[in-house]
Enzyme design. Structure first.
Site, mmCIF file in Angstrom:
data_model
loop_
_atom_site.group_PDB
_atom_site.id
_atom_site.type_symbol
_atom_site.label_atom_id
_atom_site.label_comp_id
_atom_site.label_asym_id
_atom_site.label_seq_id
_atom_site.Cartn_x
_atom_site.Cartn_y
_atom_site.Cartn_z
ATOM 1 N N GLY A 45 1.712 -0.428 -9.295
ATOM 2 C CA GLY A 45 0.931 -1.334 -10.135
ATOM 3 C C GLY A 45 0.089 -2.245 -9.276
ATOM 4 O O GLY A 45 0.301 -2.347 -8.052
ATOM 5 N N GLN A 50 -4.521 -10.047 -7.505
ATOM 6 C CA GLN A 50 -4.017 -9.629 -6.185
ATOM 7 C C GLN A 50 -5.157 -9.200 -5.260
ATOM 8 O O GLN A 50 -4.972 -9.127 -4.044
ATOM 9 C CB GLN A 50 -2.990 -8.496 -6.319
ATOM 10 C CG GLN A 50 -1.700 -8.938 -7.019
ATOM 11 C CD GLN A 50 -0.706 -7.810 -7.125
ATOM 12 O OE1 GLN A 50 -0.808 -6.978 -8.029
ATOM 13 N NE2 GLN A 50 0.241 -7.747 -6.211
ATOM 14 N N CYS A 94 6.715 -6.420 -4.675
ATOM 15 C CA CYS A 94 5.355 -6.867 -5.013
ATOM 16 C C CYS A 94 4.471 -6.636 -3.798
ATOM 17 O O CYS A 94 4.862 -6.985 -2.670
ATOM 18 C CB CYS A 94 5.373 -8.346 -5.384
ATOM 19 S SG CYS A 94 3.750 -8.978 -5.845
ATOM 20 N N LEU A 95 3.293 -6.073 -4.030
ATOM 21 C CA LEU A 95 2.394 -5.800 -2.908
ATOM 22 C C LEU A 95 1.879 -7.098 -2.284
ATOM 23 O O LEU A 95 1.426 -7.090 -1.144
ATOM 24 C CB LEU A 95 1.227 -4.918 -3.372
ATOM 25 C CG LEU A 95 1.647 -3.513 -3.855
ATOM 26 C CD1 LEU A 95 0.451 -2.761 -4.418
ATOM 27 C CD2 LEU A 95 2.317 -2.703 -2.750
ATOM 28 N N HIS A 136 5.574 -7.032 -15.115
ATOM 29 C CA HIS A 136 5.318 -7.630 -13.792
ATOM 30 C C HIS A 136 3.801 -7.870 -13.621
ATOM 31 O O HIS A 136 3.379 -8.925 -13.143
ATOM 32 C CB HIS A 136 5.867 -6.671 -12.724
ATOM 33 C CG HIS A 136 5.600 -7.032 -11.305
ATOM 34 N ND1 HIS A 136 6.604 -7.326 -10.409
ATOM 35 C CD2 HIS A 136 4.445 -7.122 -10.581
ATOM 36 C CE1 HIS A 136 6.089 -7.592 -9.226
ATOM 37 N NE2 HIS A 136 4.776 -7.463 -9.298
ATOM 38 N N GLU A 137 2.996 -6.873 -14.029
ATOM 39 C CA GLU A 137 1.535 -6.997 -13.841
ATOM 40 C C GLU A 137 0.943 -8.052 -14.775
ATOM 41 O O GLU A 137 0.067 -8.828 -14.362
ATOM 42 C CB GLU A 137 0.849 -5.641 -14.052
ATOM 43 C CG GLU A 137 1.311 -4.516 -13.130
ATOM 44 C CD GLU A 137 1.359 -4.889 -11.666
ATOM 45 O OE1 GLU A 137 0.567 -5.749 -11.229
ATOM 46 O OE2 GLU A 137 2.208 -4.339 -10.939
ATOM 47 N N HIS A 140 1.388 -11.408 -13.422
ATOM 48 C CA HIS A 140 0.378 -11.761 -12.403
ATOM 49 C C HIS A 140 -0.835 -12.426 -13.058
ATOM 50 O O HIS A 140 -1.425 -13.356 -12.491
ATOM 51 C CB HIS A 140 -0.112 -10.515 -11.667
ATOM 52 C CG HIS A 140 0.703 -10.131 -10.459
ATOM 53 N ND1 HIS A 140 0.846 -10.955 -9.373
ATOM 54 C CD2 HIS A 140 1.379 -8.990 -10.155
ATOM 55 C CE1 HIS A 140 1.594 -10.348 -8.452
ATOM 56 N NE2 HIS A 140 1.935 -9.152 -8.904
HETATM 57 O O1 K1U Z 1 2.158 -5.736 -8.689
HETATM 58 C C1 K1U Z 1 2.513 -5.323 -7.596
HETATM 59 O O2 K1U Z 1 2.627 -6.083 -6.675
HETATM 60 C C2 K1U Z 1 2.847 -3.867 -7.425
HETATM 61 C C3 K1U Z 1 4.329 -3.581 -7.452
HETATM 62 C C4 K1U Z 1 4.713 -3.233 -8.876
HETATM 63 C C5 K1U Z 1 6.167 -3.257 -9.231
HETATM 64 C C6 K1U Z 1 7.133 -2.707 -8.429
HETATM 65 C C7 K1U Z 1 8.463 -2.723 -8.813
HETATM 66 C C8 K1U Z 1 8.824 -3.274 -10.001
HETATM 67 C C9 K1U Z 1 7.859 -3.846 -10.786
HETATM 68 C C10 K1U Z 1 6.524 -3.819 -10.412
HETATM 69 C C11 K1U Z 1 4.601 -2.425 -6.503
HETATM 70 O O3 K1U Z 1 4.107 -1.379 -6.690
HETATM 71 S S1 K1U Z 1 5.653 -2.714 -5.173
HETATM 72 C C12 K1U Z 1 5.795 -1.091 -4.409
HETATM 73 C C13 K1U Z 1 6.677 -0.163 -5.140
HETATM 74 O O4 K1U Z 1 7.471 -0.590 -5.971
HETATM 75 C C14 K1U Z 1 6.637 1.299 -4.865
HETATM 76 C C15 K1U Z 1 5.863 1.819 -3.877
HETATM 77 C C16 K1U Z 1 5.839 3.196 -3.645
HETATM 78 C C17 K1U Z 1 6.584 4.031 -4.422
HETATM 79 C C18 K1U Z 1 7.387 3.515 -5.408
HETATM 80 C C19 K1U Z 1 7.414 2.152 -5.643
HETATM 81 ZN ZN ZN Z 2 3.275 -7.958 -7.872
#
Ligand code: K1U
Ligand code: ZN
Length: 173
Positions: A45, A50, A94-95, A136-137, A140
């Site tokens: 996401g 972001q 979270c990225l 989660h998004e 944000h």
């Molecule tokens: O919004 C963001 O920062 C993105 C975030 C979204 C998210 C992850 C986990 C739970 C809720 C929302 C991410 O994508 S973090 C990276 C991640 O979870 C992932 C990366 C590669 C493969 C699988 C998962």
């Molecule tokens: Zn996030």
């Protein structure tokens, strides 16, 4: 085009984003850039703040690798219109807060309304990881991060780690 992802703490990640009026070509470019940035990260996401854009736009794709096709979704002005009483706990990341994970409890199912890239209204019920990610998004877009659900001490610890990471990255430039 890939865009740089802001790292917490950053004032832009704490702002309430404004709704999108009409879907312009600039917004379609933003949508494509957000998907490219999300897949490259890699993530499931990404929300417009972001990448420094304070408008209500999110991108997500929670389709599991090897379990069917990708499902890139971009939502303009997404809103949760109903939530289940049943909750789900998921270890979120979270990225904008790299390499930090913590359990967050959220409604297990949510019904979401949004506008797609053609300006059409859409409505769908999400569950599992999709439900967690879309909440989660949308958080944000309201200036809320997953660490805001944690106890203050844990949140402070993560924030200090991110300040250190940002100092180190600035020194490497
Ligand atoms: O919004 C963001 O920062 C993105 C975030 C979204 C998210 C992850 C986990 C739970 C809720 C929302 C991410 O994508 S973090 C990276 C991640 O979870 C992932 C990366 C590669 C493969 C699988 C998962
Ligand atoms: Zn996030």
């Amino acid at each position: 085009m890939k865009r740089p992802i802001l790292i917490h703490p950053d004032p832009r990640l704490k702002k309430v984003c404004v709704p999108v009026a009409d879907i312009s070509d600039d917004l379609r470019i933003l949508a494509d850039d957000m998907l490219e940035t999300m897949y490259a990260a890699p993530g499931i996401g990404l929300a417009a703040p972001q990448v420094g854009i304070l408008q209500r736009v999110i991108a997500l794709d929670c389709a599991k690798e090897g379990e069917g096709d990708a499902r890139p979704l971009v939502m303009f002005n997404p809103a949760v219109i109903s939530s289940s009483d049943e909750t789900n706990v998921y270890e979120e990341g979270c990225l904008s807060i790299p390499e930090q994970y913590a359990e967050v409890t959220r409604p297990k199912e949510v019904e979401v309304e949004w506008m797609d890239r053609d300006g059409n209204a859409q409505r769908e019920t999400f569950d599992g990881l999709w439900a967690t990610c879309v909440q989660h998004e949308i958080d944000h877009l309201n200036g809320k991060l997953f660490i805001d659900y944690l106890k203050p001490l844990k949140r402070q610890m993560i924030t200090r780690k991110m300040q250190k990471l940002k100092r180190e990255r600035a020194r490497e430039q």
